[in-house]
Each structure stands twice: as C-alpha cells, then as structure tokens.
Scaffold this motif. Sequence first.
Motif, short mmCIF file in Angstrom:
data_model
loop_
_atom_site.label_atom_id
_atom_site.label_comp_id
_atom_site.label_asym_id
_atom_site.label_seq_id
_atom_site.Cartn_x
_atom_site.Cartn_y
_atom_site.Cartn_z
N ASP A 86 -1.32 11.20 41.33
CA ASP A 86 -1.59 11.03 42.77
C ASP A 86 -0.43 11.57 43.59
O ASP A 86 0.74 11.36 43.28
N LEU A 87 -0.79 12.29 44.67
CA LEU A 87 0.21 12.89 45.54
C LEU A 87 0.86 11.83 46.42
O LEU A 87 0.16 11.09 47.13
N ILE A 88 2.17 11.76 46.38
CA ILE A 88 2.92 10.77 47.18
C ILE A 88 3.52 11.42 48.42
O ILE A 88 3.41 10.89 49.52
N ALA A 89 4.16 12.57 48.24
CA ALA A 89 4.82 13.23 49.36
C ALA A 89 4.94 14.72 49.09
O ALA A 89 4.72 15.19 47.96
N VAL A 90 5.27 15.47 50.14
CA VAL A 90 5.47 16.92 50.05
C VAL A 90 6.83 17.25 50.63
O VAL A 90 7.22 16.72 51.67
N ILE A 91 7.54 18.15 49.93
CA ILE A 91 8.88 18.56 50.36
C ILE A 91 8.81 19.97 50.95
O ILE A 91 8.16 20.86 50.39
N SER A 172 0.97 23.43 39.85
CA SER A 172 1.64 22.21 40.29
C SER A 172 2.97 22.59 40.94
O SER A 172 3.95 22.84 40.25
N ALA A 173 2.98 22.65 42.25
CA ALA A 173 4.17 23.08 42.96
C ALA A 173 5.27 22.03 42.87
O ALA A 173 4.99 20.83 42.87
N ASN A 174 6.52 22.47 42.78
CA ASN A 174 7.65 21.55 42.75
C ASN A 174 7.79 20.78 44.05
O ASN A 174 8.46 19.74 44.11
N THR A 175 7.20 21.30 45.11
CA THR A 175 7.30 20.64 46.42
C THR A 175 6.37 19.44 46.52
O THR A 175 6.52 18.62 47.43
N ASN A 176 5.40 19.33 45.62
CA ASN A 176 4.47 18.20 45.62
C ASN A 176 5.03 17.08 44.74
O ASN A 176 5.21 17.26 43.53
N ILE A 177 5.31 15.93 45.36
CA ILE A 177 5.85 14.79 44.61
C ILE A 177 4.67 13.90 44.22
O ILE A 177 4.00 13.32 45.07
N ARG A 178 4.43 13.80 42.92
CA ARG A 178 3.28 13.05 42.41
C ARG A 178 3.72 11.89 41.53
O ARG A 178 4.81 11.91 40.94
#
Length: 382
Positions: A86-91, A172-178
Amino acid sequence: MNKFVKYTLIGLVVLGALWAAVFFIKSNSKSSITYETSSPFISSIEKKTVATGKLIPEDEIEIKPQISGIIEKVYLEEGVEVKAGDLIAVIKVVPNEQSLNQAKGRVNSANISLSNIKIEYDRNKTLFDKGVISSQNFNDLKLRYDQAQQELQNAQADYQIIRVGSTGGSSSANTNIRATVNGTILEIPVEEGDQVIQSNNFNDGTTIATIADLSKMIFEGKVDEGEVGKLKVGAPLKINLGAVEGKELNAKLRFIAPKGIEETGAVQFKIEGDVENTDDIFIRAGYSANASLVLEKKDSVLVIPEALLQFDRQTDKPYVEVAIGSVEEQKFERKDIEIGISDGINVEIISGLTKEDKVKQWNKTEPVKKGEEEGAEEESVE
C-alpha cells in the motif's frame, strides 16, 4: 445545736471525700484487655512479585526511503490498517547538482564513444559483407559497438534516477514509499514538505512510517535481582493494564535478560512475555502494564495470618503466643516456630504449631475512651 451542726458538717465532708475518691478510682481505672485467638488452617499460598513495564508490538517495522528528497504527499494516517504494497507517501527528488552534472557528463561521454564506434562499425560491416575482413575482426568490433550502446543506456538511466528518482520503465519507483508488511500504522513522524534522507551504510535514514501488527503484543518489564533467580521461562503472567480497568490478560514468560542494568542503586533484569490475544480489548502500543509473576507456590499447607507473628528482639526469630487451657483464662505461653513462604497476608508454618493451637492476637489494643481522647488532643495542642 452547735455540736449537731458541727458533726453534720464533718459528716458531709467525709462523705464528699469518699465520693471523690470513688469517682477518681472509677474514672482512672482501665478494664483489662481480653485477647482473641486464631487457629492455624490449611490453605494454598503463593509468593508473587509484580513487574512494571508496558505492552509493545512483537514486530515493529520502520519504513525508510531509498532516495533523499522532500515529502510531496502523504496518503495515509496513523491508525490505518495497511497491507504490504500500500502506498503511504511520495517523495519529490531534489537532485544534488554535482551528482546531476556528473551523470549528465557521463551520458555525453557515452554518446561520443558510441558515435565513434558506430562510424567504424558501419565501415567495417561493408568490408565484411564484401569479404575483405575476417569474421573474427568484425565480431570484435560488433562487441565494442554493443558495449557502447549498453554504456549509453546505463548512463541515461543513472541520470534519470538522479534527476527524478526512477527510470521511465521502472515498475516500482524509489519515490513511492510503500508498506512492506501487513499491520497498523503506529506513527508517521514526517509531514508534507519535510526533507528526508535515504537509508545507506552510513546513515539509518529518515523514518517515514512505523508499522506493527497489534494482534501480536508482548509485555516488556523489569524485575529486581533478588527475584530474577526464581523465574523460569514459560511461567504464567497476569497482566493488568493501567488504561483498562477490571481486565486481566494472560501471558507467558518467554525471555529473561542474561545481564542486569543498574537503576537507582538496584540491579534490574529485563523480561518479556507473550500476551494472549483477546477480542474484547483493543490494545494500543505503549500501554503501561503490571505483570504479576508467581515466584513460589505451595498447596494444602498449614498457615496463619502474618499479623500473628512476633519476632525476638535479639535473635530476630519468629514466635507466637499460644493459649494454655481455655481462652477465657487468658494465659499464654511462647512458642518458637519455623515459617516458610508468605503472600503478605498468610504465612506458611513449617513446624511449631498444629491446627488445634489457639494463637494470641497480640497486637490488639483497647478502644480509647471519649474523655481520654479529648484529653490527649488537649495535651497535643499544648
């Protein structure tokens, strides 16, 4: 007549003196104390200790970024249940100018190298097609050409990662915090706009979120060095929560620290216990708790109330006073006894007493009279 009056006055004085004497004796006399007795009885007795601590999740995972940047968006809140992925945040990536410039220069160098090798490759391919050069020479040149193409792709991908955080074809981008595990979000210590640091060999990185499974909780507490030697792994615990009154949780001792920590002059040992699941109580991480541990237990032993004990002033050995004959006679004799474990209320009798003995309640006091109580108060005021 004068004699009659005289004798009458003398008689009245004598009677008054007698009355005053009787009143004085009655008012200052105290009734004797009648001591009650208790008999030893058979009961089970447990020696317990209480360990203070808290309830914490068995597994608590910290989610950290794989790239440095600024929090662009936070999608979830604390307390939300999540599943892995699940996606929590984006950087939002804020690239380092030096690294970005170096990556761009590497792309340009790879382009130049590829252009040169391509010219040579095209010329030699024509010669190879005409049979002028050998296949070995042509294959070596083709290998160099393929390597130059791959080097350009790698340089472009590195440049893209440094600039935006991921390559265009990345799933899966490193900017997506899951979320990496299933559980409940306990804490999100960052907000939108906060700068975060990636996790690497020299830095733990910034924690984006903390996730734990609240269905698997453990009790973590400390016990004194004088009691830790009596504990055994697997022993039952009774957990009382400060935030939930009237509820008791069951647990089993699973860990006893091999090394103690000195706190305020006393050595304390860390213990942990697995808490059994319960559906009627929602347990939050960090609840303060007290764990009751049974250090020693004996069934069907002879006991007396601990308040009946007396201790010799010289030897400090315990003894009791036992009635001789009937209780009404109020005659008692001393009996030395040997005691075992105590639960703070009753104490085990190893030897010295039987169930038939009548033990004196030695600490009984006579009720204070109202007049004496008022007099004592006046003396204290003075």
